[in-house]
Design an enzyme around this catalytic site. Structure first.
Site, PDB file in Angstrom:
ATOM      1  N   ASP A 119      53.988  40.880  91.433  1.00  0.00           N
ATOM      2  CA  ASP A 119      55.418  39.946  90.670  1.00  0.00           C
ATOM      3  C   ASP A 119      56.311  41.178  91.717  1.00  0.00           C
ATOM      4  OD1 ASP A 119      53.737  38.018  88.559  1.00  0.00           O
ATOM      5  OD2 ASP A 119      52.352  38.566  90.640  1.00  0.00           O
ATOM      6  N   SER A 120      56.326  42.189  91.193  1.00  0.00           N
ATOM      7  CA  SER A 120      57.901  42.539  90.862  1.00  0.00           C
ATOM      8  C   SER A 120      57.943  43.456  92.334  1.00  0.00           C
ATOM      9  CB  SER A 120      56.714  44.415  90.031  1.00  0.00           C
ATOM     10  OG  SER A 120      56.371  44.443  90.885  1.00  0.00           O
ATOM     11  N   SER A 137      41.317   2.865  81.941  1.00  0.00           N
ATOM     12  CA  SER A 137      42.244   2.485  81.109  1.00  0.00           C
ATOM     13  C   SER A 137      41.494   1.979  79.718  1.00  0.00           C
ATOM     14  CB  SER A 137      43.452   2.167  80.788  1.00  0.00           C
ATOM     15  OG  SER A 137      42.984   1.320  81.625  1.00  0.00           O
ATOM     16  N   LYS A 162      40.729  10.041  69.488  1.00  0.00           N
ATOM     17  CA  LYS A 162      41.584   9.394  69.994  1.00  0.00           C
ATOM     18  C   LYS A 162      42.947  10.530  70.153  1.00  0.00           C
ATOM     19  CE  LYS A 162      43.422   6.392  73.447  1.00  0.00           C
ATOM     20  NZ  LYS A 162      45.045   6.803  73.779  1.00  0.00           N
ATOM     21  N   ARG A 217      45.076  12.025  85.747  1.00  0.00           N
ATOM     22  CA  ARG A 217      44.352  11.364  85.528  1.00  0.00           C
ATOM     23  C   ARG A 217      45.662  10.061  87.058  1.00  0.00           C
ATOM     24  NH1 ARG A 217      45.351   5.679  83.847  1.00  0.00           N
ATOM     25  NH2 ARG A 217      44.053   4.503  84.051  1.00  0.00           N
ATOM     26  N   GLU A 263      40.523  15.544  78.237  1.00  0.00           N
ATOM     27  CA  GLU A 263      41.900  15.273  77.560  1.00  0.00           C
ATOM     28  C   GLU A 263      42.715  16.875  77.273  1.00  0.00           C
ATOM     29  OE1 GLU A 263      42.524  11.906  77.340  1.00  0.00           O
ATOM     30  OE2 GLU A 263      44.429  12.066  76.430  1.00  0.00           O
ATOM     31  N   LYS A 275      32.499   4.712  71.452  1.00  0.00           N
ATOM     32  CA  LYS A 275      31.724   3.293  72.189  1.00  0.00           C
ATOM     33  C   LYS A 275      29.940   3.891  72.282  1.00  0.00           C
ATOM     34  CE  LYS A 275      33.809   6.674  75.962  1.00  0.00           C
ATOM     35  NZ  LYS A 275      33.856   8.053  76.587  1.00  0.00           N
ATOM     36  N   LYS A 313      43.374   1.897  67.405  1.00  0.00           N
ATOM     37  CA  LYS A 313      44.486   2.704  67.318  1.00  0.00           C
ATOM     38  C   LYS A 313      45.167   2.961  65.794  1.00  0.00           C
ATOM     39  CE  LYS A 313      46.567   3.890  70.624  1.00  0.00           C
ATOM     40  NZ  LYS A 313      47.096   2.754  71.450  1.00  0.00           N
TER      41      LYS A 313
HETATM   42  C1  LIG Z   1      35.846   6.054  79.317  1.00  0.00           C
HETATM   43  C2  LIG Z   1      37.253   6.930  78.335  1.00  0.00           C
HETATM   44  C3  LIG Z   1      38.778   6.835  78.762  1.00  0.00           C
HETATM   45  C4  LIG Z   1      39.603   7.489  78.300  1.00  0.00           C
HETATM   46  C5  LIG Z   1      39.416   8.081  77.029  1.00  0.00           C
HETATM   47  C6  LIG Z   1      40.065   8.552  76.417  1.00  0.00           C
HETATM   48  C7  LIG Z   1      40.030   9.617  75.181  1.00  0.00           C
HETATM   49  C8  LIG Z   1      41.359  10.259  74.367  1.00  0.00           C
HETATM   50  N1  LIG Z   1      42.262   9.812  74.738  1.00  0.00           N
HETATM   51  O1  LIG Z   1      40.671  11.104  73.959  1.00  0.00           O
HETATM   52  C9  LIG Z   1      38.860   9.559  74.743  1.00  0.00           C
HETATM   53  C10 LIG Z   1      37.792   9.237  76.110  1.00  0.00           C
HETATM   54  O2  LIG Z   1      37.075   9.148  75.084  1.00  0.00           O
HETATM   55  C11 LIG Z   1      38.084   8.327  76.544  1.00  0.00           C
HETATM   56  N2  LIG Z   1      37.039   7.323  77.447  1.00  0.00           N
END
Ligand SMILES: Cc1ccc2cc(C(N)=O)cc(O)c2n1
Length: 324
Positions: A32-33, A81, A116, A137, A174, A291, A315
């Site tokens: 890098d230098s 989504s 989530k 995504r 994520e 799920k 949510k």
């Molecule tokens: C199918 C799907 C789509 C988005 C998701 C998003 C999250 C999340 N943001 O933690 C977790 C999940 O199990 C997800 N599962």
């Protein structure tokens, strides 16, 4: 052509070569230098002769919109989504829809429940156990190639921990920034008079969309997998929960709060338990994800246009605005 112009052209050519080596091939030929020395030599010449500055000079990169530098990647399977629920009643309605389609009472069904995470959804592709590509995504169909940046996230293995990896395995999850790392990053930015991030999600997104993986590498990012995308040559278990356990066994990090729930009441109990834990998790979440656990039932339920019938995000109520 003047001697100065020749020097500037030669330096630009050399720097572009080394940028290509570092950013695209991930294979720097010089330290890098040395790169910095050449860069500053060009910068000085351009400052002495501003009429020779061109927009495509390596010294003009800083102004470029970071995402302009990323190739587009098309997801072989769209990144879905989730449909949202904002009340227990909407969860009961979700369960009723499942009951009507499966002709089986939800209280005899297993659900995989998780927090989530409030970060950036990414797709990571392993071929023969080696990390070969990563993408955001994006709009669900195409995302940005952030392979080099994803490689700097410390808890993402560059190789799966198994002697017989599948030919292809796409892991979806994520990337987020824990609160402690976010606070430290903003403190340092303030001390340097740089811009601070509004929240950990923006900080994670901004860090992953850096053109310079070295900057991404200095950011406290964490990845948690939440599903499997495309596979080839993988012998996967028949339920979502077991598949997450398998991912963990081959070195892919999965959130520690994920639980199996039997029927609607246990799903609601999980939601309240996570809501109570939320202030002390150390990272931002904006609800829970529920799920249907059996993959065969997921396949029978399918999707409504973009969102799956077999999953829903429950949510939390919007948090009152922080009064600073
Ligand atoms: C199918 C799907 C789509 C988005 C998701 C998003 C999250 C999340 N943001 O933690 C977790 C999940 O199990 C997800 N599962």
């Amino acid at each position: 052509m003047t001697d100065i112009q020749n020097q500037i052209n030669q330096l630009r050519k050399t720097l572009r070569h080394h940028e290509y080596q570092y950013h695209v091939l991930d294979n720097p030929e010089i330290p890098d230098s040395e790169y910095d020395r050449l860069f500053h030599q060009l910068k000085a010449l351009e400052q002495q002769h501003p009429e020779l500055i061109t927009v495509d000079s390596p010294t003009q990169r800083v102004g470029a919109k970071p995402s302009a530098g990323f190739a587009q990647i098309t997801h072989e399977l769209p990144m879905l989504s989730l449909d949202n629920a904002f009340s227990d009643e909407e969860i009961y309605a979700f369960m009723k829809r499942i009951q009507d389609r499966l002709m089986s009472l939800p209280d005899n069904l297993e659900f995989c429940c998780e927090p989530k995470l409030d970060g950036l959804a990414v797709s990571i592709l392993y071929e023969n156990g080696v990390l070969v590509q990563a993408a955001t995504r994006g709009d669900g169909m195409t995302g940005e190639d952030i392979t080099l940046n994803i490689r700097t996230v410390r808890n993402i293995p560059l190789q799966l921990l198994t002697d017989n990896p599948p030919a292809r395995l796409e892991v979806r999850g994520e990337v987020f920034m824990p609160q402690a790392g976010f606070d430290k990053l903003n403190e340092e930015a303030l001390a340097k008079g740089e811009k601070t991030f509004a929240n950990p999600r923006n900080a994670a997104a901004g860090s992953l969309r850096q053109l310079d993986p070295k900057i991404t590498s200095q950011r406290p990012l964490v990845f948690n997998a939440y599903s499997i995308g495309i596979t080839q040559g993988a012998d996967l278990p028949p339920t979502h929960y077991e598949r997450l356990q398998w991912l963990e066994s081959v070195g892919i990090p999965v959130n520690s709060e994920i639980r199996l729930c039997n029927g609607t009441e246990e799903v609601l109990k999980f939601y309240r338990a996570i809501q109570a834990k939320r202030p002390n998790l150390g990272y931002d979440i904006d609800g829970t994800v529920v799920k249907v656990n059996a993959i065969s039932l997921q396949e029978r339920l399918g999707f409504i246009s973009k969102a799956p019938r077999w999953a829903i995000a429950y949510k939390f109520p919007a948090q009152e605005e922080m009064t600073v």
